[in-house]
Design an enzyme around this catalytic site. Sequence first.
Site, PDB file in Angstrom:
ATOM      1  N   HIS A 241     -71.525   7.586  -9.521  1.00  0.00           N
ATOM      2  CA  HIS A 241     -72.978   7.396 -10.424  1.00  0.00           C
ATOM      3  C   HIS A 241     -73.419   8.266 -11.314  1.00  0.00           C
ATOM      4  O   HIS A 241     -74.092   7.717 -12.410  1.00  0.00           O
ATOM      5  CB  HIS A 241     -73.780   6.978  -9.268  1.00  0.00           C
TER       6      HIS A 241
ATOM      7  N   SER B 173     -67.774   5.579 -14.775  1.00  0.00           N
ATOM      8  CA  SER B 173     -66.236   5.151 -14.556  1.00  0.00           C
ATOM      9  C   SER B 173     -65.784   5.527 -15.764  1.00  0.00           C
ATOM     10  O   SER B 173     -66.198   5.378 -16.912  1.00  0.00           O
ATOM     11  CB  SER B 173     -66.111   3.790 -14.250  1.00  0.00           C
TER      12      SER B 173
ATOM     13  N   LYS C  61     -66.272 -10.085 -10.487  1.00  0.00           N
ATOM     14  CA  LYS C  61     -64.815  -9.483 -10.826  1.00  0.00           C
ATOM     15  C   LYS C  61     -64.489  -9.117  -9.422  1.00  0.00           C
ATOM     16  O   LYS C  61     -63.240  -9.332  -8.987  1.00  0.00           O
ATOM     17  CB  LYS C  61     -65.014  -8.536 -11.845  1.00  0.00           C
ATOM     18  N   ASP C  62     -65.365  -8.291  -8.749  1.00  0.00           N
ATOM     19  CA  ASP C  62     -65.010  -7.648  -7.357  1.00  0.00           C
ATOM     20  C   ASP C  62     -64.740  -8.821  -6.474  1.00  0.00           C
ATOM     21  O   ASP C  62     -63.791  -9.021  -5.574  1.00  0.00           O
ATOM     22  CB  ASP C  62     -66.143  -6.952  -6.897  1.00  0.00           C
TER      23      ASP C  62
ATOM     24  N   GLU D 276     -45.638   6.060  10.558  1.00  0.00           N
ATOM     25  CA  GLU D 276     -45.928   4.802   9.871  1.00  0.00           C
ATOM     26  C   GLU D 276     -45.339   4.584   8.383  1.00  0.00           C
ATOM     27  O   GLU D 276     -45.286   5.695   7.710  1.00  0.00           O
ATOM     28  CB  GLU D 276     -47.348   4.220   9.998  1.00  0.00           C
TER      29      GLU D 276
END
Length: 366
Positions: free
Chosen positions: A202, A206, A226-227, A270
């Site tokens: 924040h 981005s 969009k998310d 794994e």
Amino acid sequence: MKFVKRNPLLALVNDFLIDSPLPANITYFWNTGSLLGVILVIQILTGVILAMHYTPNTLYAFASVEHIMRDVNYGWLLRYLHANGASFFFIVVYLHIGRGLYFGSYRPPRLILWIVGVFIYIAMMATAFLGYVLPWGQMSFWGATVITNFFSVIPWLGQDIIHFLWGGFSVDHPTLNRFFSFHYLLPFILAALVIIHLLGLHQNGSTNPLSVRGDYLRFHPYFISKDLVGFVWLFIFLAILVFFMPNYLGHPDNYIPANPLVTPHHIVPEWYFLPFYAILRAIPNKTLGVIAMFGSLLILLALPWFTRLRLSGNTPMMKVLFWIFVANFFILMWLGGEPIHSPYTEISQVCTFIYFAYFVVLMIMG
């Protein structure tokens, strides 16, 4: 709207989820952060409920997992969601890290953001390893034995650290108790690191595919919608795995109760640990192998310190090198599950060199 901005808590939510400005040209690869947040919530919720029915005792751990699967209402669903959710956590985090490497998200001014992200990744790996031990199957027991023995390479303190982790002189009941406690604690530390990560995001904003300043849009409604598309696809793929192929990403030997007297023919971790396991085995010397394995993670921390240039975008050569790195990562993942003999050992050594060479090139070229 004025009331929302006057209230401290609602103002914070508003800043992060409504008015937060984001570059208009970001792609769906920027959805991975929100997907990881959803998966973390799923993992914590299912983990807390599973812990209510789990018994961290070597005599009853395996039976308690079977009890969850057979007797607890929807216990099978909770366990499969938790186990496969861990795999999806790593699938999405590898996409998240790959996007960061490709678009140079580690460059200033996002140094703290990147470093906290690497610590989140390391905490994820520790949490996943501890969780893999809890079912107390064959791979759980022998995986715990192999991994904890890595600390023996630490001069003077190595054996003391191993005995502390074991709670004795071998992997036994105290070890399982400690691993359960750590596995329960680490996700909440992980959640705290995620909050710090979000605060750093924040503060600095981005990146975007072009790495240049451009038009900005509000988070709501443009990026929330969009998310949501990403969430739907996540739940579809997770549902397919949970309901139709719940054990596809697991190892069949872990459905055999742990037996210290019988060593599995081929001990493998794994799938999400396999590339680093291949790096460990590529070096014949145990100490150097462990250093290389941990170095393959910690080298991510060094990137922001050596890449100080603010580039406007990725050069064609760097794009080609990135995809070579990705292909090499998948080859290492395949090699980690293969036996330790020729030609796999030699291929692992070449791939290990390529892995580290990529980061050296990033540091040199900025």
